[in-house]
Every structure is written in C-alpha cells, then in structure tokens.
Design an enzyme around this catalytic site. Structure first.
Site, PDB file in Angstrom:
ATOM      1  N   ASP A   1     -17.675   6.954  -1.381  1.00 28.73           N
ATOM      2  CA  ASP A   1     -16.390   6.874  -0.677  1.00 28.73           C
ATOM      3  C   ASP A   1     -16.089   8.283  -0.156  1.00 28.73           C
ATOM      4  O   ASP A   1     -16.771   9.252  -0.527  1.00 28.73           O
ATOM      5  CB  ASP A   1     -15.312   6.384  -1.670  1.00 28.73           C
ATOM      6  CG  ASP A   1     -13.938   6.158  -1.028  1.00 28.73           C
ATOM      7  OD1 ASP A   1     -13.847   6.145   0.224  1.00 28.73           O
ATOM      8  OD2 ASP A   1     -12.951   6.003  -1.773  1.00 28.73           O
TER       9      ASP A   1
ATOM     10  N   GLN B   1     -10.300  -4.147  -3.049  1.00 28.52           N
ATOM     11  CA  GLN B   1     -11.577  -3.570  -2.623  1.00 28.52           C
ATOM     12  C   GLN B   1     -12.660  -3.805  -3.682  1.00 28.52           C
ATOM     13  O   GLN B   1     -13.745  -4.298  -3.383  1.00 28.52           O
ATOM     14  CB  GLN B   1     -11.403  -2.069  -2.371  1.00 28.52           C
ATOM     15  CG  GLN B   1     -12.654  -1.391  -1.866  1.00 28.52           C
ATOM     16  CD  GLN B   1     -13.027  -1.848  -0.473  1.00 28.52           C
ATOM     17  OE1 GLN B   1     -12.212  -1.783   0.430  1.00 28.52           O
ATOM     18  NE2 GLN B   1     -14.253  -2.314  -0.280  1.00 28.52           N
TER      19      GLN B   1
ATOM     20  N   ARG C   1       0.882  -1.174   0.000  1.00 31.47           N
ATOM     21  CA  ARG C   1       0.000   0.000   0.000  1.00 31.47           C
ATOM     22  C   ARG C   1       0.916   1.219   0.000  1.00 31.47           C
ATOM     23  O   ARG C   1       1.689   1.433   0.926  1.00 31.47           O
ATOM     24  CB  ARG C   1      -0.901   0.006   1.239  1.00 31.47           C
ATOM     25  CG  ARG C   1      -1.572   1.362   1.450  1.00 31.47           C
ATOM     26  CD  ARG C   1      -2.652   1.349   2.475  1.00 31.47           C
ATOM     27  NE  ARG C   1      -3.831   0.635   2.007  1.00 31.47           N
ATOM     28  CZ  ARG C   1      -5.041   0.789   2.516  1.00 31.47           C
ATOM     29  NH1 ARG C   1      -5.243   1.639   3.519  1.00 31.47           N
ATOM     30  NH2 ARG C   1      -6.061   0.104   2.044  1.00 31.47           N
TER      31      ARG C   1
ATOM     32  N   CYS D   1     -16.607   1.616   0.955  1.00 32.52           N
ATOM     33  CA  CYS D   1     -15.416   0.789   1.229  1.00 32.52           C
ATOM     34  C   CYS D   1     -14.906   0.972   2.650  1.00 32.52           C
ATOM     35  O   CYS D   1     -14.182   0.119   3.146  1.00 32.52           O
ATOM     36  CB  CYS D   1     -14.323   1.123   0.227  1.00 32.52           C
ATOM     37  SG  CYS D   1     -13.868   2.867   0.226  1.00 32.52           S
TER      38      CYS D   1
ATOM     39  N   HIS E   1      -7.433   0.382  -6.271  1.00 28.66           N
ATOM     40  CA  HIS E   1      -7.654  -0.411  -5.059  1.00 28.66           C
ATOM     41  C   HIS E   1      -8.326  -1.723  -5.481  1.00 28.66           C
ATOM     42  O   HIS E   1      -9.506  -1.949  -5.226  1.00 28.66           O
ATOM     43  CB  HIS E   1      -8.529   0.383  -4.084  1.00 28.66           C
ATOM     44  CG  HIS E   1      -8.496  -0.128  -2.677  1.00 28.66           C
ATOM     45  ND1 HIS E   1      -7.736  -1.222  -2.286  1.00 28.66           N
ATOM     46  CD2 HIS E   1      -9.135   0.301  -1.544  1.00 28.66           C
ATOM     47  CE1 HIS E   1      -7.913  -1.429  -0.986  1.00 28.66           C
ATOM     48  NE2 HIS E   1      -8.744  -0.525  -0.515  1.00 28.66           N
TER      49      HIS E   1
ATOM     50  N   ARG F   1     -13.524  -8.825   2.591  1.00 35.24           N
ATOM     51  CA  ARG F   1     -12.113  -8.590   2.248  1.00 35.24           C
ATOM     52  C   ARG F   1     -11.274  -9.777   2.709  1.00 35.24           C
ATOM     53  O   ARG F   1     -10.365 -10.226   2.022  1.00 35.24           O
ATOM     54  CB  ARG F   1     -11.597  -7.301   2.914  1.00 35.24           C
ATOM     55  CG  ARG F   1     -12.195  -5.995   2.383  1.00 35.24           C
ATOM     56  CD  ARG F   1     -11.679  -5.633   1.005  1.00 35.24           C
ATOM     57  NE  ARG F   1     -10.239  -5.486   0.944  1.00 35.24           N
ATOM     58  CZ  ARG F   1      -9.558  -4.386   1.296  1.00 35.24           C
ATOM     59  NH1 ARG F   1     -10.208  -3.307   1.698  1.00 35.24           N
ATOM     60  NH2 ARG F   1      -8.251  -4.343   1.194  1.00 35.24           N
TER      61      ARG F   1
HETATM   62  N1   CP Z   1     -11.294  -0.163   2.719  1.00 38.76           N
HETATM   63  C1   CP Z   1     -10.004  -0.177   3.081  1.00 38.76           C
HETATM   64  O1   CP Z   1      -9.082  -0.483   2.310  1.00 38.76           O
HETATM   65  O2   CP Z   1      -9.797   0.154   4.396  1.00 38.76           O
HETATM   66  P1   CP Z   1      -8.394   0.474   5.071  1.00 38.76           P
HETATM   67  O3   CP Z   1      -7.888   1.759   4.487  1.00 38.76           O
HETATM   68  O4   CP Z   1      -8.699   0.598   6.546  1.00 38.76           O
HETATM   69  O5   CP Z   1      -7.443  -0.653   4.787  1.00 38.76           O
HETATM   70  N1  NVA Z   2     -10.330   6.435  -1.562  1.00 37.38           N
HETATM   71  C1  NVA Z   2      -9.902   6.104  -0.214  1.00 37.38           C
HETATM   72  C2  NVA Z   2     -10.066   4.650   0.033  1.00 37.38           C
HETATM   73  C3  NVA Z   2      -9.669   4.190   1.404  1.00 37.38           C
HETATM   74  C4  NVA Z   2      -9.828   2.710   1.582  1.00 37.38           C
HETATM   75  C5  NVA Z   2      -8.462   6.541  -0.002  1.00 37.38           C
HETATM   76  O1  NVA Z   2      -7.640   6.321  -0.889  1.00 37.38           O
HETATM   77  O2  NVA Z   2      -8.175   7.124   1.049  1.00 37.38           O
END
Ligand code: CP
Ligand code: NVA
Length: 312
Positions: free
Chosen positions: A226, A134, A104, A266, A131, A294
């Site tokens: 989101d 997700q 990440r 999400c 992502h 997930r």
């Molecule tokens: N939805 C998601 O990826 O959550 P986190 O950012 O907590 O991992």
């Molecule tokens: N769009 C959001 C998703 C978090 C899971 C971000 O990137 O912060």
C-alpha cells in the site's frame, strides 16, 4: 441471513461463519450482477466522506443503486463531524432519514461514536485505524484466485497502516497466514497485533511481523503493498520516502515469492514509489480485480446488514 452486529465498524466484530456467508453471497452477486435489484427498494444510505475516495464512493453508490436504494453523498464541507454539531446529534438526525450510513473519516473513535449513537447500520468506509471493506474484499479476491484460504500465505510489505490492521484481523479469522514486513517505528497497533495473533493461534496459523521485505515474501502466495503515506499523514511524506525505500515491491522481490504468486494493492498506488509499473501491470497483478470486487462484496454486506430478504 443477517449479521449479529448492527454495524461493520471493524472486522473484529465478524465471526468466521459470517465472513464465509458474506463471501458466498458476494460470489453469487458477482456471477449475476442483476440479482436482488429491488432488495433495497426505498432505502436511503448516507455516504459521509471526510477524506477523498474513488473506489469506496463509486462502489457504494453503484451498489446501492443496483440494489434499488439511493445514496446521499455528504462531503467534507457538509457534516464536519464533531465540529458543526456533535457526532451524537448528527447521528440522531441521520437515523430519522436514512436506513444506513457509510462513513470515511480520520478518527476511528468518531466512527465508533457515530455507530453507537444511532440505530441504523453503520459501515466503516476507512478511518485512520481500519479499512474493513477493503480487507474483506482482498480475502475474497485471494480465495477467488487461489482457492481455500487456510492453505495460503500473504506477505504484506510496507506501512503498519489501516489496511494492514483490517487484513490482520480478516486473515486471522479466516486462517490465512500473514507475514508483514514493516520498518521500525511503523509497526501495527499493539492491540490489533495481539488480538489477531490470538485468533490465528486458535486456528493453528500465524500473524507475524518481520523487519525485511524478503523475509516476508519468501514462499508467499500473495504479495500485498500500500502507499507509504496514507491520507492525513501528508506532512510525513518526505521522511517516509526515506524510511520505506527498502520496502519497495519490485520484480526482484516478487521472484522470492511462490512462482505463481499474485500481486495485490488496495489502490490508489503511487507508481514508482511502493511498487514498480512492471509489477502493477503484470499478468499476476490482481489490483483491478480487488477494485471490482469492492462492488460485489459491499452489495452483499449491505444486504446482510440491512436485513432485507433477497427479493429478486
Ligand atoms: N481502496 C480504496 O479504498 O480506494 P479509495 O480511497 O479510492 O476509496
Ligand atoms: N492506507 C491508505 C489506503 C487508501 C485506500 C490510506 O489510508 O490513505
């Protein structure tokens, strides 16, 4: 059962058949969480997280543990991808110790660079552009609730962000019709829009962008939103609050969807911003199913990518 691609950097790498296989295995694992508990016996996964996470970290760590492997967490102050040493060198080290990696980070190019620098499977656990874990989980959840994906329409309301990008490809490849309402200046990436539109057209469905939340939601089977400000864009939060206000998802907007429509997010959610409490806590909200799934989907993904036979 394996996947053609070494990695899961983007949903675009997957074929429809592979997504179907992934969903079948996810369902099987969900029905019996103790299945395949020695499949990753002795495997070590590097978990490289340069952004915060609750769900992604927890579900990968738990999933790896439940399959008999071990995850080694490397936070933002440890690797510092591309700063402390080159991404290539970091990847070349990690492939000598680990059997796979979850990353990440901010730049999508860094995820691509890491994956192409090493022989082990690399899973994109979110970057600024995508992502994939997700979006795949979201369509599994949608199918679980609503049946065959080819009959369904999802309305996205909000930012043209990483989750939307992956959802566009995942929807296009599985035959879900997607209508996204995004404000001007916050449209999804042109390459992703173009390719997703093409994949959808080949299946007789569509991916479209509209300017008004109501237009996207009208008649939809699921309404998805989101946060207005994704991780890494915090400096824009104030401006975004103004721009996105007309895109808040509330009960009035939800009433324009089908009477049995579900609400998706999400998470993490900013309650009172992009969504009201009433909606997120409603019986038709599936946000915690998405979070649970997930775990199951990523276990299935790990099994398919690490090419381990399902030893029970
Ligand atoms: N939805 C998601 O990826 O959550 P986190 O950012 O907590 O991992
Ligand atoms: N769009 C959001 C998703 C978090 C899971 C971000 O990137 O912060």
């Amino acid at each position: 059962m394996t996947l053609k691609s070494k990695d899961l950097v983007s949903v675009e790498q997957l074929e429809e058949r592979e997504i179907e296989r992934l969903f079948m295995l996810t369902g099987k694992i969900k029905r019996n969480r103790r299945l395949y508990r020695r499949a990753l016996d002795g495997a070590v996964l590097a978990l490289i997280f340069e952004k915060p996470s609750l769900r992604t970290r927890f579900t990968f760590e738990t999933g790896i543990y439940e399959l008999g492997g071990t995850g080694i967490y490397l936070g933002r102050d440890e690797i510092r991808l591309g700063t402390r040493e080159t991404i290539y060198d970091a990847a070349k080290n990690i492939e000598r110790w680990a059997h796979g990696a979850v990353i990440r980070t901010f730049s999508h190019r860094n995820v691509q660079a890491f994956a192409s620098s090493c022989r082990i499977p690399v899973i994109n656990g979110l970057d600024d552009l995508l992502h994939p874990c997700q979006a795949l989980t979201d369509l599994f959840t949608l199918k679980e609730r609503k049946g065959p994906l080819k009959r369904l329409t999802v309305a996205w309301v909000g930012d043209g962000n990483n989750v939307l990008h992956s959802l566009m490809w995942a929807s296009a490849k599985t035959g879900v019709t997607l209508k996204a309402a995004v404000p001007e200046g916050y449209e999804p990436d042109p390459y992703i829009s173009e390719t997703a539109t093409g994949y959808a057209a080949a299946r007789g469905t569509s991916i479209s962008i509209v300017r008004e939340a109501g237009l996207a939601v009208e008649g939809a089977d699921a309404v998805y939103t989101d946060v207005w400000t994704s991780m890494g864009k915090e400096a824009e939060a104030e401006v975004r609050r103004g721009v996105f206000f007309p895109f808040r998802v509330d009960a009035g907007l939800m009433r324009r969807a089908k009477p049995d429509a579900i609400f998706m997010h999400c998470l993490p959610a900013h309650r009172g911003e992009e969504v009201t409490d009433e909606l997120i806590d409603a019986p038709y909200s599936v946000v915690f199913d998405q979070a649970e799934n997930r775990l199951h989907l990523q276990k299935a993904l790990l099994l398919l990518l690490l090419k381990k036979g399902p030893k029970e």
